[in-house]
Design an enzyme around this catalytic site. Structure first.
Site, PDB file in Angstrom:
ATOM      1  N   THR A   1     -18.624  12.407  36.226  1.00  0.00           N
ATOM      2  CA  THR A   1     -19.691  11.900  37.092  1.00  0.00           C
ATOM      3  C   THR A   1     -20.204  12.979  38.046  1.00  0.00           C
ATOM      4  OG1 THR A   1     -20.010  10.454  39.012  1.00  0.00           O
ATOM      5  CG2 THR A   1     -17.757  10.961  38.473  1.00  0.00           C
ATOM      6  N   ASP A   2     -21.451  12.838  38.468  1.00  0.00           N
ATOM      7  CA  ASP A   2     -21.996  13.767  39.474  1.00  0.00           C
ATOM      8  C   ASP A   2     -21.271  13.627  40.817  1.00  0.00           C
ATOM      9  OD1 ASP A   2     -23.026  11.266  40.202  1.00  0.00           O
ATOM     10  OD2 ASP A   2     -25.111  11.916  40.337  1.00  0.00           O
ATOM     11  N   GLU A   3     -20.533  12.512  40.983  1.00  0.00           N
ATOM     12  CA  GLU A   3     -19.889  12.275  42.284  1.00  0.00           C
ATOM     13  C   GLU A   3     -18.800  13.300  42.590  1.00  0.00           C
ATOM     14  OE1 GLU A   3     -19.214   8.157  43.281  1.00  0.00           O
ATOM     15  OE2 GLU A   3     -20.696   7.512  41.813  1.00  0.00           O
TER      16      GLU A   3
ATOM     17  N   TYR B   1     -12.232   7.563  44.343  1.00  0.00           N
ATOM     18  CA  TYR B   1     -12.746   7.530  42.965  1.00  0.00           C
ATOM     19  C   TYR B   1     -13.163   8.927  42.514  1.00  0.00           C
ATOM     20  CZ  TYR B   1     -16.336   7.186  39.315  1.00  0.00           C
ATOM     21  OH  TYR B   1     -17.089   7.395  38.173  1.00  0.00           O
TER      22      TYR B   1
ATOM     23  N   LYS C   1     -11.672  11.532  39.578  1.00  0.00           N
ATOM     24  CA  LYS C   1     -12.477  12.050  38.456  1.00  0.00           C
ATOM     25  C   LYS C   1     -12.479  13.579  38.462  1.00  0.00           C
ATOM     26  CE  LYS C   1     -14.619  10.007  35.839  1.00  0.00           C
ATOM     27  NZ  LYS C   1     -14.221   9.428  34.512  1.00  0.00           N
TER      28      LYS C   1
HETATM   29  P1  NAD Z   1     -16.507   0.323  33.589  1.00  0.00           P
HETATM   30  O1  NAD Z   1     -15.668   0.081  34.791  1.00  0.00           O
HETATM   31  O2  NAD Z   1     -17.618  -0.611  33.256  1.00  0.00           O
HETATM   32  O3  NAD Z   1     -15.574   0.420  32.284  1.00  0.00           O
HETATM   33  C1  NAD Z   1     -14.326   1.040  32.284  1.00  0.00           C
HETATM   34  C2  NAD Z   1     -13.559   0.566  31.052  1.00  0.00           C
HETATM   35  O4  NAD Z   1     -12.297   1.267  31.024  1.00  0.00           O
HETATM   36  C3  NAD Z   1     -13.236  -0.924  31.064  1.00  0.00           C
HETATM   37  O5  NAD Z   1     -13.507  -1.477  29.785  1.00  0.00           O
HETATM   38  C4  NAD Z   1     -11.740  -0.978  31.367  1.00  0.00           C
HETATM   39  O6  NAD Z   1     -11.083  -2.099  30.805  1.00  0.00           O
HETATM   40  C5  NAD Z   1     -11.274   0.346  30.736  1.00  0.00           C
HETATM   41  N1  NAD Z   1     -10.022   0.846  31.332  1.00  0.00           N
HETATM   42  C6  NAD Z   1      -9.727   0.959  32.655  1.00  0.00           C
HETATM   43  N2  NAD Z   1      -8.480   1.450  32.805  1.00  0.00           N
HETATM   44  C7  NAD Z   1      -7.987   1.665  31.553  1.00  0.00           C
HETATM   45  C8  NAD Z   1      -6.765   2.185  31.049  1.00  0.00           C
HETATM   46  N3  NAD Z   1      -5.778   2.576  31.868  1.00  0.00           N
HETATM   47  N4  NAD Z   1      -6.597   2.284  29.711  1.00  0.00           N
HETATM   48  C9  NAD Z   1      -7.592   1.883  28.860  1.00  0.00           C
HETATM   49  N5  NAD Z   1      -8.752   1.379  29.279  1.00  0.00           N
HETATM   50  C10 NAD Z   1      -8.969   1.277  30.610  1.00  0.00           C
HETATM   51  O7  NAD Z   1     -17.052   1.809  33.773  1.00  0.00           O
HETATM   52  P2  NAD Z   1     -18.410   2.491  33.271  1.00  0.00           P
HETATM   53  O8  NAD Z   1     -19.438   2.328  34.306  1.00  0.00           O
HETATM   54  O9  NAD Z   1     -18.670   2.052  31.871  1.00  0.00           O
HETATM   55  O10 NAD Z   1     -17.968   4.026  33.278  1.00  0.00           O
HETATM   56  C11 NAD Z   1     -17.397   4.636  32.124  1.00  0.00           C
HETATM   57  C12 NAD Z   1     -17.086   6.080  32.427  1.00  0.00           C
HETATM   58  O11 NAD Z   1     -18.284   6.763  32.814  1.00  0.00           O
HETATM   59  C13 NAD Z   1     -16.113   6.264  33.592  1.00  0.00           C
HETATM   60  O12 NAD Z   1     -15.228   7.310  33.264  1.00  0.00           O
HETATM   61  C14 NAD Z   1     -16.995   6.646  34.775  1.00  0.00           C
HETATM   62  O13 NAD Z   1     -16.291   7.470  35.674  1.00  0.00           O
HETATM   63  C15 NAD Z   1     -18.094   7.416  34.070  1.00  0.00           C
HETATM   64  N6  NAD Z   1     -19.416   7.398  34.729  1.00  0.00           N
HETATM   65  C16 NAD Z   1     -20.006   6.220  35.090  1.00  0.00           C
HETATM   66  C17 NAD Z   1     -21.275   6.235  35.668  1.00  0.00           C
HETATM   67  C18 NAD Z   1     -21.988   4.945  36.030  1.00  0.00           C
HETATM   68  O14 NAD Z   1     -23.069   5.002  36.623  1.00  0.00           O
HETATM   69  N7  NAD Z   1     -21.473   3.776  35.682  1.00  0.00           N
HETATM   70  C19 NAD Z   1     -21.929   7.457  35.908  1.00  0.00           C
HETATM   71  C20 NAD Z   1     -21.285   8.652  35.525  1.00  0.00           C
HETATM   72  C21 NAD Z   1     -20.035   8.596  34.934  1.00  0.00           C
HETATM   73  P1  TYD Z   2     -22.760   1.805  43.175  1.00  0.00           P
HETATM   74  O1  TYD Z   2     -23.511   1.012  42.147  1.00  0.00           O
HETATM   75  O2  TYD Z   2     -21.450   1.277  43.669  1.00  0.00           O
HETATM   76  O3  TYD Z   2     -22.641   3.299  42.599  1.00  0.00           O
HETATM   77  P2  TYD Z   2     -22.099   4.661  43.334  1.00  0.00           P
HETATM   78  O4  TYD Z   2     -21.453   4.324  44.613  1.00  0.00           O
HETATM   79  O5  TYD Z   2     -21.133   5.149  42.310  1.00  0.00           O
HETATM   80  O6  TYD Z   2     -23.323   5.518  43.490  1.00  0.00           O
HETATM   81  O7  TYD Z   2     -23.704   1.987  44.438  1.00  0.00           O
HETATM   82  C1  TYD Z   2     -24.957   2.616  44.339  1.00  0.00           C
HETATM   83  C2  TYD Z   2     -25.510   2.761  45.738  1.00  0.00           C
HETATM   84  O8  TYD Z   2     -25.777   1.454  46.266  1.00  0.00           O
HETATM   85  C3  TYD Z   2     -24.536   3.393  46.717  1.00  0.00           C
HETATM   86  O9  TYD Z   2     -25.264   4.234  47.618  1.00  0.00           O
HETATM   87  C4  TYD Z   2     -23.934   2.229  47.463  1.00  0.00           C
HETATM   88  C5  TYD Z   2     -25.070   1.222  47.482  1.00  0.00           C
HETATM   89  N1  TYD Z   2     -24.653  -0.208  47.483  1.00  0.00           N
HETATM   90  C6  TYD Z   2     -25.160  -1.087  48.461  1.00  0.00           C
HETATM   91  O10 TYD Z   2     -25.955  -0.700  49.347  1.00  0.00           O
HETATM   92  N2  TYD Z   2     -24.750  -2.388  48.431  1.00  0.00           N
HETATM   93  C7  TYD Z   2     -23.859  -2.847  47.502  1.00  0.00           C
HETATM   94  O11 TYD Z   2     -23.490  -4.047  47.547  1.00  0.00           O
HETATM   95  C8  TYD Z   2     -23.361  -1.936  46.504  1.00  0.00           C
HETATM   96  C9  TYD Z   2     -22.402  -2.397  45.457  1.00  0.00           C
HETATM   97  C10 TYD Z   2     -23.801  -0.625  46.541  1.00  0.00           C
END
Ligand code: NAD
Ligand code: TYD
Length: 341
Positions: free
Chosen positions: A127-129, A152, A156
């Site tokens: 992630t960019d985070e 978090y 990562k």
């Molecule tokens: P999510 O929380 O929707 O899904 C995570 C999945 O991992 C779930 O199905 C969960 O059951 C599984 N999981 C958790 N712990 C586990 C374990 N110990 N063993 C096996 N499975 C396990 O997350 P997401 O939003 O789909 O993100 C997926 C990946 O992409 C993550 O690694 C996250 O850091 C990365 N990512 C997400 C975003 C975003 O905007 N959502 C952006 C950049 C990177």
């Molecule tokens: P989120 O979807 O949790 O992603 P991330 O923190 O990984 O960027 O949140 C996106 C942005 O929205 C973040 O700046 C936090 C804000 N946010 C709110 O203002 N209210 C909310 O209830 C949530 C879940 C997020």
């Protein structure tokens, strides 16, 4: 070709499996997922039959070396794509233990299994985070210092560094992608966009943290999936690839856009206490993946967000089930204190 996809029952993992079945139906997929609160096999409903024998689901923990041994013993695995993670910043602030266990220890266990058995590719989804927070200008490049500011993002960053260390030390062909905020169907409704859509549809308050002027770079999950397949097939091992939407929005504007699209009043907006250590701005420079692999985001945001809102309108039964029951207790715990303040 067989790929072990971990976390394939989550938001991005399930979108990626569907994408792969469409784009590379010849590739076999083993989906290893622990099915935590965020894992939902409904996210893949219908696709299992379509993929026939090319798809197998295994319920298991990536941090459990025994399960990994069983997976490898049953299948020859050519590549690993590690989506499995604890992924929600607010939960990591409440309790960091599960984040270290899955995101760090789990990734290490996967890297060790991949090394022991030999794989052609190991794609770590990051992630960019991990880069921390930006001021009003500038963008993250792949060489920006790692400066995570939440449990978090720290977990990562730890996983990324382990991956790079396995590349340097053992020549394991590890590739890393760092993407900005994804939106699209099947996102768990604790994240900003699905939370705001579903609350608006139920005429519940929309909790905006702090002043709502934090900026995120939104990318459609489909564009992210396309980047991942490219990096998997054509990326250079040992390299990091930034992936972004080139689409920066202050949170409050996203919230107002959603309310407008649903014909709901701005009076539903409720400013609440800020997230501790809240990162102010993320922005991604994706020049490397564009130059080296020819990738660019394709989904126009106006169209993508409209389709996404429509998806949540049509699929109320999907998020309605999630938001009833256990999730309700979480919501009370996370937002009770913010709203009272
Ligand atoms: P999510 O929380 O929707 O899904 C995570 C999945 O991992 C779930 O199905 C969960 O059951 C599984 N999981 C958790 N712990 C586990 C374990 N110990 N063993 C096996 N499975 C396990 O997350 P997401 O939003 O789909 O993100 C997926 C990946 O992409 C993550 O690694 C996250 O850091 C990365 N990512 C997400 C975003 C975003 O905007 N959502 C952006 C950049 C990177
Ligand atoms: P989120 O979807 O949790 O992603 P991330 O923190 O990984 O960027 O949140 C996106 C942005 O929205 C973040 O700046 C936090 C804000 N946010 C709110 O203002 N209210 C909310 O209830 C949530 C879940 C997020």
């Amino acid at each position: 070709m067989k790929i072990l996809v971990t976390g394939g029952a989550g938001f991005i993992g399930s979108n990626f499996i569907r994408f792969l079945f469409r784009e590379r139906p010849e590739i076999g997929v083993i989906n290893l997922d622990r099915l935590t609160y965020a894992g939902n096999l409904e996210n893949l409903e219908g696709w299992e039959e379509l993929a026939g024998t090319n798809y197998r689901f295994v319920r298991g923990d990536i941090a459990d070396p025994k399960i990994l041994e069983e997976v490898w013993a049953a299948n020859p695995i050519d590549a690993v794509i590690n989506f499995a993670a604890e992924s929600h910043v607010d939960r990591s602030i409440e309790s960091a233990g599960d984040f270290i266990r899955t995101n760090v220890t789990g990734t290490l266990a996967l890297l060790e299994a991949a090394r022991k058995h030999g794989v052609k590719r190991f794609l770590q989804i990051s992630t960019d985070e991990v880069y921390g927070s930006l001021g009003p200008t500038g963008k993250f490049v792949e060489t920006s210092p790692l400066s995570p500011r939440s449990p978090y993002s720290a977990s990562k960053a730890g996983a990324d560094l382990l991956g790079l260390a396995f590349f340097e030390t053992y020549q394991l062909p590890v590739l890393i992608t760092r993407c900005s905020n994804n939106y699209g169907p099947y996102q768990f409704p604790e994240k900003l966009i699905p939370l705001m859509i579903s609350n608006a549809l139920e005429d519940k308050p929309l909790p905006v943290y702090g002043d709502g002027l934090q900026v995120r770079d939104w990318i459609h999950v489909e564009d992210h999936c396309r980047a991942l397949l490219l990096v998997l097939e054509k990326g250079t091992p040992g390299e990091v690839y930034n992936v972004g939407g080139g689409n920066e929005w202050p949170n409050i504007e996203i919230v107002k856009l959603i309310l407008g699209a649903l014909g709901k009043p701005d009076s539903l907006i409720k400013y609440v206490a800020d997230r501790p250590g809240h990162d102010r701005r993320y922005a991604i420079d994706f020049t490397r993946i564009e130059r080296e692999l020819g990738w660019r985001p394709r989904v126009d945001f106006a169209k993508g967000i409209k389709e996404t809102i429509d998806w949540y309108v049509k699929n109320k039964s999907w998020w309605g089930r999630i938001k009833s029951g256990e999730y309700q207790k979480y919501y009370e715990k996370m937002y009770g204190w913010r709203i009272k303040k």
